[in-house]
Scaffold this motif. Structure first.
Motif, PDB file in Angstrom:
ATOM      1  N   ARG A 191      -7.235   1.159   5.174  1.00  0.00           N
ATOM      2  CA  ARG A 191      -7.491   1.320   3.741  1.00  0.00           C
ATOM      3  C   ARG A 191      -6.368   0.610   2.997  1.00  0.00           C
ATOM      4  N   VAL A 192      -6.695  -0.552   2.394  1.00  0.00           N
ATOM      5  CA  VAL A 192      -5.674  -1.463   1.868  1.00  0.00           C
ATOM      6  C   VAL A 192      -5.882  -1.708   0.376  1.00  0.00           C
ATOM      7  N   ALA A 193      -4.760  -1.710  -0.365  1.00  0.00           N
ATOM      8  CA  ALA A 193      -4.771  -2.096  -1.771  1.00  0.00           C
ATOM      9  C   ALA A 193      -3.981  -3.385  -1.919  1.00  0.00           C
ATOM     10  N   LEU A 194      -4.571  -4.375  -2.566  1.00  0.00           N
ATOM     11  CA  LEU A 194      -3.925  -5.654  -2.853  1.00  0.00           C
ATOM     12  C   LEU A 194      -3.647  -5.705  -4.350  1.00  0.00           C
ATOM     13  N   VAL A 195      -2.374  -5.882  -4.711  1.00  0.00           N
ATOM     14  CA  VAL A 195      -1.972  -5.805  -6.117  1.00  0.00           C
ATOM     15  C   VAL A 195      -1.337  -7.119  -6.546  1.00  0.00           C
ATOM     16  N   ASP A 196      -1.812  -7.650  -7.659  1.00  0.00           N
ATOM     17  CA  ASP A 196      -1.293  -8.890  -8.232  1.00  0.00           C
ATOM     18  C   ASP A 196      -0.473  -8.536  -9.465  1.00  0.00           C
ATOM     19  N   PHE A 197       0.845  -8.694  -9.371  1.00  0.00           N
ATOM     20  CA  PHE A 197       1.717  -8.347 -10.494  1.00  0.00           C
ATOM     21  C   PHE A 197       2.069  -9.553 -11.360  1.00  0.00           C
ATOM     22  N   ASP A 198       1.329 -10.648 -11.220  1.00  0.00           N
ATOM     23  CA  ASP A 198       1.469 -11.748 -12.168  1.00  0.00           C
ATOM     24  C   ASP A 198       0.639 -11.384 -13.397  1.00  0.00           C
ATOM     25  N   LEU A 199       1.299 -10.961 -14.450  1.00  0.00           N
ATOM     26  CA  LEU A 199       0.603 -10.383 -15.603  1.00  0.00           C
ATOM     27  C   LEU A 199      -0.019 -11.430 -16.525  1.00  0.00           C
ATOM     28  N   GLN A 200       0.335 -12.692 -16.342  1.00  0.00           N
ATOM     29  CA  GLN A 200      -0.249 -13.732 -17.198  1.00  0.00           C
ATOM     30  C   GLN A 200      -1.227 -14.639 -16.449  1.00  0.00           C
TER      31      GLN A 200
END
Length: 416
Positions: A191-200
């Motif tokens: 069970r995997v969460a992929l998070v993109d913290f590039d806000l722009q």
């Protein structure tokens, strides 16, 4: 066996209805208990028939006639899953569910007679993993139910947070993060969460052909109202089961505008709700990146074989070691677009970084371009390619098990 339960002024009445055969198979595995609830008798019967199609579940139905609107009210044992069809009083019913303590909520699919945005948002806060407006596409509902049944069958055991960063912009961190996360979900079935913290300029959703309906900005504004189940409802859902969270392209937020307390709440929810959290982190030092790095179990540093990359990698490693007191054992150096004949060798990189590269990713412009243009991960469009096998090796190093070490792939990918 299906229990039909009704709410009435006289209290909670339950009765055993009838035994239905042919749909539920007993295979020796633990059944998943699914409750189907609605105020509409016809809708209840239709949903029950859809749910009973699946193996290894016990289906109960609850017809809400009057009294309490909470479909879980008065139950001694809560179900593993809730399928809830709401009608005209949907907001009131969802408000009662959302008011429950987090530990008393259940993963839920909401089917609604309307497509009202306020109803959808409240459904997510109440714990909905998916939302369908009528008329409902049955195939999509079945696929969503399959994923939830699979999630309930797999115990969540936190494995930590992995950060993926470029040594220099454009080195390939996003490609690496998205494909490793996909393999971990599709092959290892974590069970995997992929998070993109590039806000722009975050693009991870496009790498997986997903159109985000909700962004980090929106989630951070309501994170204090969410639990793990509600957060899952905000995530983009890939067919592999991978959950994806990124910025909303229609709104702009600077990294320093992210409230620290809300960021910590979000990271807490992610780490408690998923076995693995993989974060694509922009190459900058800010309050946001610092907060994420400090919580990292592993940090994957993506480097290419050129002087500019090495210079920036040395600088970033110095910051990680001196400012964050990060031990080298937590850092995995990955050489992307590796060329064995390049002037800068693996030994040169090791000497410069004072850290041995552990993984090499071959240069494969053709397959990477096809993957990015189509939004199809490499494991699906080029399963046998060397670049895909190298991603599988990194996935195994990060806690998965997609690589069969007995075949010698491990020794070819990881340098001794």
């Amino acid at each position: 066996m299906n229990n039909v339960v009704s709410f009435s002024h006289g209290g909670l009445n339950s009765e055993l209805s009838h035994i239905r055969g042919g749909n539920v198979k007993m295979t020796g595995t633990k059944d998943i208990n699914v409750l189907v609830a609605s105020r509409c008798k016809k809708a209840l019967a239709e949903l029950r028939n859809l749910v009973e199609y699946h193996d290894n579940i016990t289906t109960n139905t609850r017809l809400i006639t009057n009294g309490h609107s909470d479909p879980l009210y008065g139950l001694e044992t809560l179900p593993d899953l809730l399928v809830f069809r709401i009608g005209e009083n949907g907001l009131q019913e969802l408000e009662e569910l959302a008011a429950r303590p987090a530990e008393q909520r259940r993963p839920m699919i909401v089917v609604s007679a309307s497509n009202d945005c306020q109803v959808m948002r409240l459904a997510m806060q109440a714990g909905a993993r998916d939302f369908f407006a009528e008329p409902m596409p049955e195939a999509d509902f079945q696929a969503s139910l399959e994923r939830l049944i699979s999630d309930c069958s797999t115990p969540v055991c936190a494995q930590g947070l992995t950060v993926v960063m470029n040594a220099k912009g454009g080195s390939g961190a996003s490609l690496l993060a998205s494909n490793v996360a996909h393999i971990m979900s599709a092959v290892t079935h974590m069970r995997v969460a992929l998070v993109d913290f590039d806000l722009q300029f975050g693009a991870l959703s496009h790498y997986l052909d997903l159109t985000p309906e909700h962004g980090l900005q929106e989630i951070l504004s309501v994170v204090d109202e969410l639990d793990e189940t509600a957060l899952d409802g905000y995530m983009g859902k890939h067919s592999s089961g991978l959950r994806v969270l990124g910025s909303n392209p229609e709104s702009v937020m600077l990294a320093d505008e992210v409230p620290g307390e809300q960021l910590m709440m979000l990271l807490d929810l992610l780490e408690s709700g998923y076995e693995k959290v993989i974060v694509d982190l922009p190459r900058q030092i800010s309050l946001l990146s610092s907060s994420v790095i400090e919580r990292a179990d592993k940090l994957v540093l993506v480097v290419q074989q050129n002087i500019a990359n090495l210079r920036d990698a040395c600088r970033l490693l110095s910051i990680l070691r001196n400012e964050f007191a990060m031990d080298d054992s937590k850092i995995i150096v990955v050489i992307n677009r590796y060329d064995a004949g390049a002037a800068i060798t693996l030994k040169d990189i090791e000497n410069a970084l004072q850290l041995k590269p552990q993984v090499t990713i071959p240069n494969d412009f053709k397959h990477v371009s096809e993957s990015l243009d189509s939004g199809i991960p490499l494991y699906e469009c080029a399963k046998k390619a060397a670049i895909t096998k190298s991603f599988m090796g990194l996935e195994t190093l990060l806690g998965g098990h997609s690589t069969d070490r007995k075949r010698g792939l491990w020794s070819r990918l990881f340098h001794s």
